[in-house]
Design an enzyme around this catalytic site. Sequence first.
Site, PDB file in Angstrom:
ATOM      1  N   SER A 144      17.219  69.114  47.057  1.00  0.00           N
ATOM      2  CA  SER A 144      18.276  69.665  47.541  1.00  0.00           C
ATOM      3  C   SER A 144      18.175  69.895  48.873  1.00  0.00           C
ATOM      4  O   SER A 144      17.450  70.710  49.528  1.00  0.00           O
ATOM      5  CB  SER A 144      18.984  71.042  46.825  1.00  0.00           C
ATOM      6  OG  SER A 144      20.089  70.979  47.510  1.00  0.00           O
ATOM      7  N   ALA A 145      19.027  69.096  49.933  1.00  0.00           N
ATOM      8  CA  ALA A 145      19.306  69.476  51.214  1.00  0.00           C
ATOM      9  C   ALA A 145      20.065  70.610  51.736  1.00  0.00           C
ATOM     10  O   ALA A 145      20.211  70.745  52.828  1.00  0.00           O
ATOM     11  CB  ALA A 145      19.260  68.216  52.005  1.00  0.00           C
ATOM     12  N   ARG A 146      20.736  71.016  50.527  1.00  0.00           N
ATOM     13  CA  ARG A 146      21.530  72.393  50.592  1.00  0.00           C
ATOM     14  C   ARG A 146      20.574  73.821  50.674  1.00  0.00           C
ATOM     15  O   ARG A 146      20.554  74.469  51.386  1.00  0.00           O
ATOM     16  CB  ARG A 146      22.484  72.398  49.420  1.00  0.00           C
ATOM     17  CG  ARG A 146      23.494  71.575  49.659  1.00  0.00           C
ATOM     18  CD  ARG A 146      24.662  71.702  48.504  1.00  0.00           C
ATOM     19  NE  ARG A 146      25.446  72.912  48.971  1.00  0.00           N
ATOM     20  CZ  ARG A 146      26.029  73.520  47.940  1.00  0.00           C
ATOM     21  NH1 ARG A 146      26.144  73.147  46.861  1.00  0.00           N
ATOM     22  NH2 ARG A 146      27.055  74.584  48.412  1.00  0.00           N
ATOM     23  N   ARG A 184      17.389  44.737  39.736  1.00  0.00           N
ATOM     24  CA  ARG A 184      17.032  45.302  40.718  1.00  0.00           C
ATOM     25  C   ARG A 184      15.579  44.488  41.132  1.00  0.00           C
ATOM     26  O   ARG A 184      14.877  44.663  42.374  1.00  0.00           O
ATOM     27  CB  ARG A 184      16.511  46.737  40.713  1.00  0.00           C
ATOM     28  CG  ARG A 184      18.009  47.527  40.637  1.00  0.00           C
ATOM     29  CD  ARG A 184      18.974  47.372  41.468  1.00  0.00           C
ATOM     30  NE  ARG A 184      20.120  48.136  41.381  1.00  0.00           N
ATOM     31  CZ  ARG A 184      20.936  48.204  41.905  1.00  0.00           C
ATOM     32  NH1 ARG A 184      21.300  47.384  43.025  1.00  0.00           N
ATOM     33  NH2 ARG A 184      22.226  48.688  41.771  1.00  0.00           N
ATOM     34  N   ARG A 216      22.390  68.738  57.751  1.00  0.00           N
ATOM     35  CA  ARG A 216      21.760  67.489  57.031  1.00  0.00           C
ATOM     36  C   ARG A 216      22.533  66.555  57.063  1.00  0.00           C
ATOM     37  O   ARG A 216      22.286  65.210  57.131  1.00  0.00           O
ATOM     38  CB  ARG A 216      21.552  67.594  55.747  1.00  0.00           C
ATOM     39  CG  ARG A 216      22.681  68.160  54.755  1.00  0.00           C
ATOM     40  CD  ARG A 216      23.325  67.139  54.067  1.00  0.00           C
ATOM     41  NE  ARG A 216      24.357  67.718  53.281  1.00  0.00           N
ATOM     42  CZ  ARG A 216      24.094  67.723  52.088  1.00  0.00           C
ATOM     43  NH1 ARG A 216      23.212  67.086  51.175  1.00  0.00           N
ATOM     44  NH2 ARG A 216      25.259  68.117  51.182  1.00  0.00           N
ATOM     45  N   TRP A 272      20.413  53.212  43.624  1.00  0.00           N
ATOM     46  CA  TRP A 272      19.757  53.451  42.195  1.00  0.00           C
ATOM     47  C   TRP A 272      20.526  54.447  41.436  1.00  0.00           C
ATOM     48  O   TRP A 272      20.412  54.190  40.197  1.00  0.00           O
ATOM     49  CB  TRP A 272      18.279  54.468  42.868  1.00  0.00           C
ATOM     50  CG  TRP A 272      17.344  54.433  41.781  1.00  0.00           C
ATOM     51  CD1 TRP A 272      17.153  54.672  40.419  1.00  0.00           C
ATOM     52  CD2 TRP A 272      15.895  53.873  42.077  1.00  0.00           C
ATOM     53  NE1 TRP A 272      16.159  54.778  39.873  1.00  0.00           N
ATOM     54  CE2 TRP A 272      15.136  54.427  40.984  1.00  0.00           C
ATOM     55  CE3 TRP A 272      15.456  53.378  43.218  1.00  0.00           C
ATOM     56  CZ2 TRP A 272      13.896  53.980  40.778  1.00  0.00           C
ATOM     57  CZ3 TRP A 272      13.793  53.004  43.227  1.00  0.00           C
ATOM     58  CH2 TRP A 272      13.224  53.436  41.837  1.00  0.00           C
ATOM     59  N   HIS A 297      17.216  46.925  31.591  1.00  0.00           N
ATOM     60  CA  HIS A 297      18.611  46.659  32.579  1.00  0.00           C
ATOM     61  C   HIS A 297      18.059  46.816  34.035  1.00  0.00           C
ATOM     62  O   HIS A 297      18.705  45.831  34.925  1.00  0.00           O
ATOM     63  CB  HIS A 297      19.413  47.438  31.911  1.00  0.00           C
ATOM     64  CG  HIS A 297      20.942  47.011  32.398  1.00  0.00           C
ATOM     65  ND1 HIS A 297      21.451  45.775  32.250  1.00  0.00           N
ATOM     66  CD2 HIS A 297      21.920  47.571  33.216  1.00  0.00           C
ATOM     67  CE1 HIS A 297      22.657  45.717  32.525  1.00  0.00           C
ATOM     68  NE2 HIS A 297      22.893  46.832  33.333  1.00  0.00           N
ATOM     69  N   GLU A 339      17.500  65.668  41.998  1.00  0.00           N
ATOM     70  CA  GLU A 339      16.864  65.443  43.420  1.00  0.00           C
ATOM     71  C   GLU A 339      16.753  66.595  44.136  1.00  0.00           C
ATOM     72  O   GLU A 339      17.299  67.622  43.937  1.00  0.00           O
ATOM     73  CB  GLU A 339      18.182  64.745  43.926  1.00  0.00           C
ATOM     74  CG  GLU A 339      17.922  64.045  45.355  1.00  0.00           C
ATOM     75  CD  GLU A 339      19.000  63.013  46.047  1.00  0.00           C
ATOM     76  OE1 GLU A 339      19.991  62.966  45.259  1.00  0.00           O
ATOM     77  OE2 GLU A 339      18.811  62.717  47.130  1.00  0.00           O
ATOM     78  N   HIS A 392      15.197  50.565  27.416  1.00  0.00           N
ATOM     79  CA  HIS A 392      16.158  49.781  27.400  1.00  0.00           C
ATOM     80  C   HIS A 392      16.836  49.855  28.627  1.00  0.00           C
ATOM     81  O   HIS A 392      17.165  48.668  29.302  1.00  0.00           O
ATOM     82  CB  HIS A 392      17.191  50.169  26.397  1.00  0.00           C
ATOM     83  CG  HIS A 392      18.539  49.290  26.435  1.00  0.00           C
ATOM     84  ND1 HIS A 392      18.625  47.871  26.495  1.00  0.00           N
ATOM     85  CD2 HIS A 392      19.754  49.790  26.666  1.00  0.00           C
ATOM     86  CE1 HIS A 392      20.097  47.647  26.711  1.00  0.00           C
ATOM     87  NE2 HIS A 392      20.617  48.739  26.733  1.00  0.00           N
TER      88      HIS A 392
END
Lengths: 335, 335, 335, 335
Positions: A145-147, A254, A227, A133, A249, A143, A245
């Site tokens: 965060s796995a930190r 996809r 992790r 993606w 695309h 996203e 647009h």
Amino acid sequence: MRLHRSCFKLPACFLFLDQGELVMELTADQKREIDELTATTYMTKRPTVPALEEILYKPFPVLNHGFIRVVDYMGDDSAIVQAARVSYGRGTKKTSQDKGLINYLMRHRHTSPFEMCEIKLHIKLPIFVARHWVRHRTASINEYSARYSILDREFYFPKFEDMAAQATENHQGRGETLSMEEAQQVFDILKADALKCYDDYEYMLNENPDGTRKDESRKGLARELARMNLPVSVYTQWYWKTDLHNLFHFLSLRAESHAQKEIRDYANIILDICRKWVPLATEAFEEHRLGGTHLSKKGLDAVRRMINGEKIDRESCGLMKGEWNELKTVLGIKE
Amino acid sequence: MRLHRSCFKLPACFLFLDQGELVMELTADQKREIDELTATTYMTKRPTVPALEEILYKPFPVLNHGFIRVVDYMGDDSAIVQAARVSYGRGTKKTSQDKGLINYLMRHRHTSPFEMCEIKLHIKLPIFVARHWVRHRTASINEYSARYSILDREFYFPKFEDMAAQATENHQGRGETLSMEEAQQVFDILKADALKCYDDYEYMLNENPDGTRKDESRKGLARELARMNLPVSVYTQWYWKTDLHNLFHFLSLRAESHAQKEIRDYANIILDICRKWVPLATEAFEEHRLGGTHLSKKGLDAVRRMINGEKIDRESCGLMKGEWNELKTVLGIKE
Amino acid sequence: MRLHRSCFKLPACFLFLDQGELVMELTADQKREIDELTATTYMTKRPTVPALEEILYKPFPVLNHGFIRVVDYMGDDSAIVQAARVSYGRGTKKTSQDKGLINYLMRHRHTSPFEMCEIKLHIKLPIFVARHWVRHRTASINEYSARYSILDREFYFPKFEDMAAQATENHQGRGETLSMEEAQQVFDILKADALKCYDDYEYMLNENPDGTRKDESRKGLARELARMNLPVSVYTQWYWKTDLHNLFHFLSLRAESHAQKEIRDYANIILDICRKWVPLATEAFEEHRLGGTHLSKKGLDAVRRMINGEKIDRESCGLMKGEWNELKTVLGIKE
Amino acid sequence: MRLHRSCFKLPACFLFLDQGELVMELTADQKREIDELTATTYMTKRPTVPALEEILYKPFPVLNHGFIRVVDYMGDDSAIVQAARVSYGRGTKKTSQDKGLINYLMRHRHTSPFEMCEIKLHIKLPIFVARHWVRHRTASINEYSARYSILDREFYFPKFEDMAAQATENHQGRGETLSMEEAQQVFDILKADALKCYDDYEYMLNENPDGTRKDESRKGLARELARMNLPVSVYTQWYWKTDLHNLFHFLSLRAESHAQKEIRDYANIILDICRKWVPLATEAFEEHRLGGTHLSKKGLDAVRRMINGEKIDRESCGLMKGEWNELKTVLGIKE
């Protein structure tokens, strides 16, 4: 039965079976937050799409634990027309004229007016899908965060009917479906490995929910390191925002048959969302991009000759074997 | 008195004097279109900013004929927080917590949550300003086409107090203001040349408003060619859509003293709009970016030594003359 | 005779006639600088394209005063193959295999390997062409600054055979060519206005070549203001750097018949350069993109029926008039 | 001893110990391919950097199995100057003038000339590092496909001294280092889980090197599905190409102390490469960006007061606790 066809009828919080196991539903807190959002209405002068308002914030299930939620949007079909005309008002004249203009823009690849619509999605997806993606660069992402945070104990396991051997033709996709026995064995392996890795992740973290140590004799491993023990089937989640647009695309690549089945499931849900959000633009997209085809110079020449009633073969068209086969398939020509 | 301070009080359709001449207002059609938009309200579940709704669609004048209109927007301060937390709900806890988080994000250059807000503007601006503007690539644009349509007879002429000689220090900006006499002369030249070029543009086009030829003995020149006779002071217009992160980047370069005065006027209006739209984010932006400064390694070292009470000079700091002068200015140090 | 076909035979410093006037050539300084660059050779381990080395730095004329110079490049056909294979070595196996792979990538729109080649051009072009060009956002630009520097007295004037009336069909392009008399009249107007504006630009600047004032009684107008008197036919210049994927996208839009003739002239020179630089990729591009066509879903359906020998008409295909005409044209169907 | 300091002395094909185990070296084929590339030299008229040519194609080790190889580059320090001046020649006047101009550009954030240099790297890195990396969107990537190909049996395991507990202050980084015993235990877990997952990956694939089935009674699982069993510590590889401006942006975020240690190791190697490639630009970057600091409006005000000899405290500066502590740290102020 394709899931995404009926997805808009599902309740906001869903349950379904994952190879015999009950999938965890949203937490009570998450449900409450979503309920609050859907219950509150504001006044606005902005272009508004009632069909999209209806499904705003609601999670549509994808794969076994994933979902897509529309979190915000900007613009509608008439915003495309408005921008194309650099209009002072809404841009719309009559629906039939708008439709004609949108079709014209799509057909002639005047792509910039489609950038004037924007959508923001909240998506839960396995890491290996997220890695495909993110290659779509003209988008904004935040996203989980796995930190900072601990990932949920949720993994993607394919349904039995989706487990297949390597394709022999296409070299990258799937071929024959596995037998029930082999599928069961694969499922058992995937599940056992994922859960073992997760248990060890938790063990290495050594954290109670309140942040204290479970076992005082160990310091525990930093989240950003622990992790790394988790497989790419683990679920992550992100906010993803893009314009129409770039969304089209994304869908053209996809929602297409060469894309991996798992990201295609997400793409198909998004295509359904587009049909509600910008019906004229989506119809034009399906007519001119998704449902159409591209002919090469030699392919076009072959088509012209066929239309003239000529009998043609691969050699006289100057096509390589792969392209020749693709051409026959797309034109529906047998032998 | 800075224009942009009071711009929000102006009526939607404005008149003001352009070096003694009355500036043309919006046409009756344009006024009607805008009135229709501002009169209609919809219900939405999306985040909504009342202060921005109030000014939606209304033109704020810039320069002599230009304007900025907010045409659509997505998100508010809490959308930044929501994305940063990848939250299920609105993201907001308490305003004080949101403010702290937004400040933290701005200070530590966590820029991606600011991309989650989007704004769409309709802007009328001279071509030479548009040429600066378009260098900001992360934005969507639909511009009025001079290949399809005929440009208006509107040109930018600076006010007398804005006419200045070339700067002797900075090599790219303006220095001393011109005398009234020289300014008047410049104004007369700019105006005469612009109007002559426009008259010839119209002559070459040879078109009546209904598209027929004015003079049947001439074919008239295609619009895409005739427009090449117009000076870069002529006004164009476009829809421009960007996200808040890129908008702040635009403002950090264009609301800044080195930017040409004409684009700065536009940037200042947009800054005002941001204060209404996302007050917490804009406050953080003004605190950490616009109002702050960057110190180089040697500059930081010099500051540390000064704080320790040391007397320093340029040589001991190892700074070139230009950087030394900039450092003294920013720290407010006199000779 | 198309200019770009023969452009590689022209000497580096060119003269030609501009509607009867001698066009100014490069200055002695510019010639010397270019000569120095072409005279010096270095050793490198990087992929190198001899056919491109040969024309490196040399200006190819476009329009009456413009040019394109290749200033630097990275990669060749085999760099595309290398990236597609994520190879440790050059990627190349046999030329025939490379060709097959490049064709496959182009046909299936695997665009990322084409991003692995990069080119940097120095271009001199009229401002109205530059305004089209800059809409291609995925590129790096450094433009000559009219805030720092004084623009040359060079304007684009079309050749007589390129002067045409507005198209009646297509609404944006050119139709019938003007008569010699009307063309001469247009040329006289364009030239007189451009030179008058330039004379006034110089007058307002009030600068000698050494930066002192021509007329001590006037301060002169800052460059950033005075330049606003110049028409969009004036020449500017820039360094423009982009990758091969985005260059092909540029060419697919700008070497195409709907693009304005003036930018098409630049695009055609660049297409010639690509044929020298990456012959396999350019061949694939011309076969699959430039020379091919796109069929919509309904268009594809119509083609399938025609191949089956069916007689079809617009109504039974469900096509609007515009699309129907386009389809007949592309398939070479009369009627 | 920091690895990246000495990395340029290592042989192209390296061996070193991974917690007691011998790390696999490049295969004979890979070594041969690299040797061929480094043995062949071409003539070019392009700007060439001898110091970079020397290390071209050679792998510099990062972490236990990763590497960075420079595969191609475009431009040098003088290309920045050339673009800033839109020059006909190389752009260089004297090195001292170039240095001054590059410093000026960096200081005043005139970033576009830095986009005129481009570099292409081949990088081997763990998936969790790749996931950070790919967030830098202005770059071109071709990644090794786990849908086509089988991933190597190589995983990242931290060295004992790099294993640490979660930070208590910063919430996202590492704090105290683990004891030898706990580190050993963590290492054993990570290794056992990774190898078990890989063994099962291979089992599910059921493929011999020649593509035939190992066990004829099973179909084997498609690669795109089997790979989902692998942890994010597994190594992938890609070609990554970006320009110098975006590379510096990458370094300013990833060579910085808040970045995860593993990606910082890659960033430090790249910083070393930049010092060889564009020494003047890199020096300016380290002086003005990496080594400098940003002051907020209140922070700048506090500094001005301190320089004037005022005693200040947090309250009188109007700073929140976090920002106050950061300010004291950056200014080197104790209590």
